[in-house]
Motif scaffolding. Structure first.
Motif, short mmCIF file in Angstrom:
data_model
loop_
_atom_site.label_atom_id
_atom_site.label_comp_id
_atom_site.label_asym_id
_atom_site.label_seq_id
_atom_site.Cartn_x
_atom_site.Cartn_y
_atom_site.Cartn_z
N MET A 9 0.86 -1.19 -0.01
CA MET A 9 0.10 -0.01 0.06
C MET A 9 0.98 1.19 0.00
O MET A 9 0.64 2.27 -0.60
N SER A 10 1.98 1.21 0.92
CA SER A 10 2.83 2.47 0.83
C SER A 10 3.62 2.64 -0.51
O SER A 10 3.56 3.68 -0.78
N ALA A 11 4.00 1.55 -1.03
CA ALA A 11 4.62 1.65 -2.66
C ALA A 11 3.53 2.30 -3.47
O ALA A 11 4.05 3.05 -4.49
N ASP A 12 2.14 1.80 -3.29
CA ASP A 12 1.18 2.11 -4.28
C ASP A 12 0.98 3.92 -4.01
O ASP A 12 0.67 4.56 -4.97
N LEU A 13 1.08 4.06 -2.90
CA LEU A 13 0.79 5.67 -2.54
C LEU A 13 1.96 6.41 -2.99
O LEU A 13 1.88 7.70 -3.59
N ASP A 14 3.24 5.76 -2.80
CA ASP A 14 4.40 6.41 -3.35
C ASP A 14 4.38 6.69 -4.83
O ASP A 14 4.82 7.84 -5.31
N ALA A 15 4.06 5.76 -5.66
CA ALA A 15 3.99 5.81 -7.12
C ALA A 15 2.86 6.85 -7.45
O ALA A 15 2.86 7.39 -8.35
N LEU A 16 1.72 6.74 -6.78
CA LEU A 16 0.62 7.53 -7.00
C LEU A 16 1.03 9.22 -6.93
O LEU A 16 0.92 9.97 -7.42
N ASP A 17 1.80 9.22 -5.63
CA ASP A 17 2.38 10.64 -5.29
C ASP A 17 3.47 10.99 -6.54
O ASP A 17 3.50 12.31 -7.05
N CYS A 23 2.07 15.10 -13.14
CA CYS A 23 0.65 15.10 -13.85
C CYS A 23 0.58 14.10 -14.88
O CYS A 23 0.08 14.44 -15.86
N ASP A 24 0.89 12.85 -14.39
CA ASP A 24 0.95 11.64 -15.10
C ASP A 24 -0.69 11.08 -15.25
O ASP A 24 -0.88 10.44 -14.20
N ARG A 25 -1.60 11.61 -15.84
CA ARG A 25 -3.07 11.11 -15.82
C ARG A 25 -3.24 9.72 -16.25
O ARG A 25 -4.11 9.22 -15.69
N SER A 26 -2.40 9.43 -16.90
CA SER A 26 -2.28 7.78 -17.17
C SER A 26 -2.22 6.78 -16.16
O SER A 26 -2.93 5.68 -15.94
N THR A 27 -1.72 7.32 -15.02
CA THR A 27 -1.46 6.50 -13.85
C THR A 27 -2.46 7.08 -12.75
O THR A 27 -3.04 6.32 -12.11
N ALA A 28 -2.60 8.51 -12.66
CA ALA A 28 -3.27 9.00 -11.62
C ALA A 28 -4.78 8.73 -11.64
O ALA A 28 -5.27 8.34 -10.84
N ASN A 29 -5.43 9.01 -12.95
CA ASN A 29 -6.70 8.86 -13.13
C ASN A 29 -7.33 7.53 -12.84
O ASN A 29 -8.40 7.36 -11.77
N PRO A 30 -6.75 6.39 -13.21
CA PRO A 30 -7.28 5.01 -13.00
C PRO A 30 -7.09 4.87 -11.25
O PRO A 30 -8.19 4.26 -10.51
N ALA A 31 -6.10 5.17 -10.77
CA ALA A 31 -5.82 5.06 -9.14
C ALA A 31 -6.98 5.76 -8.34
O ALA A 31 -7.52 5.38 -7.29
#
Length: 127
Positions: A9-17, A23-31
């Protein structure tokens, strides 16, 4: 097992951060769009666990009452019931800790979403 889940979960939040910062919409929007379903699943899971804890408490309480009505409770029976109660309390503490972490995670996700919406116009990507 829980440590692996927390690390993931921490790694997922780090990647999303990182995705939000760039401003990487292809990663942020699905999350962000999957978050409502994940929160709902978490609430159902914790509700079911709380139900199980309450049922276990009631069971121990009823068995203790039955033993009292039958006469003096033997020390072995009392020790067994006390150990079961301690295990139930441990489950409750773990569930409370999960709820606390989920609250922190929700705050983090909400902050990232606000930052993303305010600072990343639709056409901008900083890859």
């Amino acid at each position: 097992m829980i440590a692996l889940l927390l690390a993931a979960m921490s790694a997922d939040l780090d990647a999303l951060d990182q995705a939000v910062a760039h401003c990487d919409r292809s990663t942020a929007n699905p999350a962000f769009s999957a978050e409502a379903g994940r929160r709902s699943a978490f609430l159902l899971q914790t509700y079911r666990e709380q139900e199980a804890i309450v049922a276990a408490r009631l069971d121990v309480s009823q068995r203790r009452a039955t033993l009292r009505e039958a006469g003096a409770i033997k020390s072995a029976d009392e020790k067994k019931l006390s150990l079961e109660e301690a295990a139930i309390e441990d489950r409750q503490r773990a569930l409370n800790d999960q709820r606390m972490l989920e609250g922190i995670r929700q705050d983090t996700m909400d902050s990232m979403r606000r930052y993303f919406l305010m600072n990343c116009p639709a056409g901008r990507t900083d890859k």
